[in-house]
Design a protein around this motif. Structure first.
Motif, mmCIF file in Angstrom:
data_model
loop_
_atom_site.group_PDB
_atom_site.id
_atom_site.type_symbol
_atom_site.label_atom_id
_atom_site.label_comp_id
_atom_site.label_asym_id
_atom_site.label_seq_id
_atom_site.Cartn_x
_atom_site.Cartn_y
_atom_site.Cartn_z
ATOM 1 N N ILE A 289 0.852 -1.188 0.000
ATOM 2 C CA ILE A 289 0.000 0.000 0.000
ATOM 3 C C ILE A 289 0.891 1.242 0.000
ATOM 4 N N GLY A 290 0.555 2.191 -0.850
ATOM 5 C CA GLY A 290 1.322 3.437 -0.949
ATOM 6 C C GLY A 290 0.376 4.549 -1.343
ATOM 7 N N PRO A 291 0.908 5.660 -1.816
ATOM 8 C CA PRO A 291 0.062 6.810 -2.154
ATOM 9 C C PRO A 291 -1.068 6.464 -3.134
ATOM 10 N N ALA A 292 -0.850 5.477 -4.015
ATOM 11 C CA ALA A 292 -1.882 5.176 -5.019
ATOM 12 C C ALA A 292 -3.047 4.379 -4.438
ATOM 13 N N ALA B 31 -2.319 -6.864 3.115
ATOM 14 C CA ALA B 31 -1.877 -5.505 2.778
ATOM 15 C C ALA B 31 -0.504 -5.303 3.415
ATOM 16 N N ARG B 32 0.474 -4.888 2.603
ATOM 17 C CA ARG B 32 1.833 -4.694 3.132
ATOM 18 C C ARG B 32 2.152 -3.208 3.236
ATOM 19 N N VAL B 33 2.687 -2.798 4.368
ATOM 20 C CA VAL B 33 3.177 -1.416 4.485
ATOM 21 C C VAL B 33 4.693 -1.473 4.678
ATOM 22 N N GLY C 25 7.031 6.857 4.391
ATOM 23 C CA GLY C 25 5.872 7.339 5.152
ATOM 24 C C GLY C 25 6.122 7.473 6.649
ATOM 25 N N THR C 26 5.190 8.153 7.310
ATOM 26 C CA THR C 26 5.287 8.395 8.758
ATOM 27 C C THR C 26 4.437 7.371 9.494
ATOM 28 N N HIS C 27 4.643 7.281 10.812
ATOM 29 C CA HIS C 27 3.785 6.390 11.604
ATOM 30 C C HIS C 27 2.319 6.783 11.455
ATOM 31 N N GLU D 49 3.716 -1.547 -8.252
ATOM 32 C CA GLU D 49 2.491 -1.641 -9.078
ATOM 33 C C GLU D 49 1.271 -1.169 -8.275
ATOM 34 N N SER D 50 1.211 -1.573 -7.002
ATOM 35 C CA SER D 50 0.053 -1.156 -6.196
ATOM 36 C C SER D 50 0.372 0.048 -5.329
#
Ligand SMILES: Nc1ncnc2c1ncn2[C@@H]1O[C@H](COP(=O)(O)OP(=O)(O)OP(=O)(O)O)[C@@H](O)[C@H]1O
Ligand SMILES: CC(=O)C(=O)O
Ligand SMILES: [K+]
Ligand SMILES: [Mg+2]
Length: 597
Positions: free
Chosen positions: A126-129, A147-149, A154-156, A439-440
């Motif tokens: 998971i990212g900005p998109a 879902a992987r972070v 990114g911040t907490h 990609e995601s």
């Protein structure tokens, strides 16, 4: 283990995969009043064979729990538009819940039957998109199991929002999407380009790599490097590789904290890209090889992950089993009521050297091909992947194949043929899960990329069934206690029986999830319905091949468990009278074969 397949002979045109509409209306919880679901009749006509092993000395059954709640996760939606239609219908049902099931699984089981559920699991970074509520829901509907972070970015606060949003989706819509936190680790990487999304390095240009910290905006053609020893370790003449060779530089001069480099292979620089340096054709591992696998920043991130209740922690750049054991005891001391599974990322030379002990110590592994391909020659990556996948299977640890599966889909809506072949190969190796990265996280087509993974997995899995290709891998004994050995043998036999009898599904009632994973390890032809009373076990099982995890409170009385499950699933149209089922339980270590009454 890999079998040859002519992709051109597959009847479904793979290109059409990416043309499937990517998003669909949200699913919702389907609800039915409790009374109607209670088993009404005795299972008199049931055709049954019952074997029981009582080595555990199972005690008398306690009275059945009044909680008939049952949740099914989205295992694999073969047909998302149909699922969406079912979701719309389900949304109109009444709101007095006794049975909660996400509409995607429900529609899939109803329309396509058990056999065509997807076995290969899907992980999305998971990212900005994809961090918005609607985007996360679209991924869950599209088949995301985990879902992987990535704590590199990114911040907490940002990660907290994502994790809570996933949890809300699970609570409100009945999904069992697990959350995986991936540590940054202490390898060398670039800084974040002063806020720019990317930068282009052209042939012959001189760039400065510096350990100084800069205030944005960065001076032109300057890159911050996170590792203080960088300017000392590197030598004039070394080759500097960004992301394992996506861009290359030659070191031409060292001036205090600044290292001047000439670009020799042009390309796109992305924020926080990995850096390696090479001397005389070998990877240089000076003092950076001594950096801890889990840095002090990683420990803070791990505390954050524990506090936020993540299901998996993936450890970057693992070198030995020791660090995995250390993290596991750290977690055990801090969360007594639930487990967090530790996934070893295999992405360095050291991790390959100590592969077996690392995998034995871990709860699963990831073939992190991005960094792995920066540390060993690219042409060795496929063999390493196959070896890791096989070893994980033998040791009964879930394995994820990650990085660049559909890299071109970061920019384009259609994958290359080579990417489709790569995805197929990972599915044919019977890896537990496939992972999307950029990609995601930041691509243009996250949902389409997920659709491609789903469609290719389903197609290869269907091809196995059409060709009757049972998987005949030799599986060594892995358990140490006699009781576990019984469970393992029961699962091996059940999987074999399932294939020989052509059963529709194996049902497993499991408290800890162990028996479900023994079954998954056998990769039977039919899906495995795993019933567990714990929501966190249910989420963790969602990473494993072929498991459709449900939450159900059940008793030690298999008769009553089965009656209840059949009633609940029949009432929702997810199974039918006459379906042939093998049922196992880890409390009783029992195995039964029966037709659904
Ligand atoms: N939380 C985030 N915020 C911003 N961008 C992100 C985030 N997560 C991922 N990205 C972007 O997506 C790209 C791919 O993400 P991913 O986490 O898979 O990187 P990776 O380099 O494969 O993993 P790792 O850093 O663990 O080796 C990153 O390079 C970054 O540009
Ligand atoms: C996923 C990851 O960390 C890699 O491929 O390097
Ligand atoms: K990482
Ligand atoms: Mg990596």
């Amino acid at each position: 283990m890999a079998q040859a397949v002519n992709l051109l002979s597959l009847p479904t045109p793979l290109r059409s995969v990416s043309k499937v509409p990517a998003s669909s209306p949200s699913p919702s919880i389907a609800r039915i009043p409790p009374r109607s679901l209670l088993p009404q009749s005795s299972p008199r006509h049931r055709h049954r064979h019952h074997l029981r092993f009582d080595a555990c000395g199972a005690s008398a059954a306690p009275p059945p729990s009044p909680d008939l709640g049952l949740l099914a996760s989205d295992n694999g939606s073969g047909n998302v538009p149909a699922a969406a239609a079912a979701a719309a219908a389900a949304a109109t049902a009444t709101a007095t819940a006794a049975i909660d099931v996400d509409a995607v699984t429900e529609a899939e089981l109803k329309e396509n039957g058990f056999r065509s559920t997807r076995r290969t699991k899907l992980v999305c970074t998971i990212g900005p998109a994809t961090c918005g509520a609607d985007q996360l829901e679209a991924l869950a509907v599209g088949g995301m199991n985990v879902a992987r972070v990535n704590m590199c970015h990114g911040t907490h606060e940002w990660h907290r929002q994502v994790i809570r949003q996933v949890r809300r989706l699970n609570e409100e819509k009945g999904f069992a999407v697990a959350v995986m936190m991936d540590t940054e680790g202490s390898e060398i990487h670039m800084g974040d380009l002063g806020g720019a999304a990317s930068a282009k390095a052209e042939d012959g240009e001189i760039w400065t790599f510096s350990v100084r910290s800069f205030n944005s905006p960065l001076p032109e053609r300057t890159i911050h490097v996170n590792y203080d020893g960088f300017a000392e370790d590197v030598k004039v003449g070394d080759e500097l590789l960004v992301d394992g060779g996506m861009v290359r530089f030659e070191v031409i001069e060292k001036i205090g904290p600044d290292v001047k480099c000439r670009c020799t292979d042009p390309g796109l620089l992305l924020p926080r890209a990995n850096l390696t340096f090479w001397r005389d054709g070998s990877l240089v591992r000076e003092r950076n090889a001594m950096l801890p696998t889990i840095s002090s920043k990683d420990w803070l991130d791990i505390d954050f992950g524990i506090a936020e209740g993540v299901d998996f922690i993936a450890v970057s750049f693992v070198k030995s089993a020791e660090v995995i054991n250390h993290l596991k005891s750290y977690i055990a001391a801090r969360c007594r009521d639930r487990e967090i599974a530790v996934i070893a990322k295999i992405e360095s030379i050291d991790s390959l050297k100590n592969l077996e002990e690392i995998i034995r110590a871990s709860d699963g592994a990831m073939v992190a091909r991005g960094d792995l391909g920066a540390q060993i020659p690219l042409e060795q990556v496929p063999a390493a992947q196959q070896k890791i996948v096989k070893l994980c299977r033998q040791l009964n640890k879930p394995v994820i194949v990650a990085s660049q599966l559909l890299d071109s889909m970061i920019e384009y809506p259609t994958p290359t043929r080579a990417e489709v072949a790569d995805v197929s190969e990972a599915v044919r190796q019977r890896a537990d899960a496939l992972m999307l990265s950029g990609e995601s996280a930041m691509g243009q087509y996250p949902e389409k990329a997920l659709t491609v993974l789903r469609s290719v997995s389903l197609r290869i899995e269907r091809w196995w069934r059409e060709e009757k290709r049972h998987e005949g891998m030799e599986l060594p004994d892995i358990t140490s206690s006699f009781s576990d050995k019984i469970s393992e043998e029961i699962c091996n036999s059940a999987a074999k029986m399932a294939n020989n009898l052509g059963v529709d599904a194996v049902f497993v009632y499991t408290k800890t999830g162990h028996m479900a994973s023994f079954l998954s390890r056998c990769r039977p032809d039919c899906p495995i319905f795993a019933f567990t009373s714990s929501t966190s076990v249910r989420r963790r099982l969602n990473l494993q091949w072929g498991l459709i995890p449900f939450r159900l409170s059940f008793s030690d009385d298999m008769e009553s468990n089965l009656n209840r499950t059949f009633s609940l699933l029949k009432a929702r149209g997810m199974i039918q009278s006459g379906d042939l089922v093998i049922a196992l339980s880890d409390m009783l270590q029992s195995i039964q074969v029966m037709h659904v009454p």
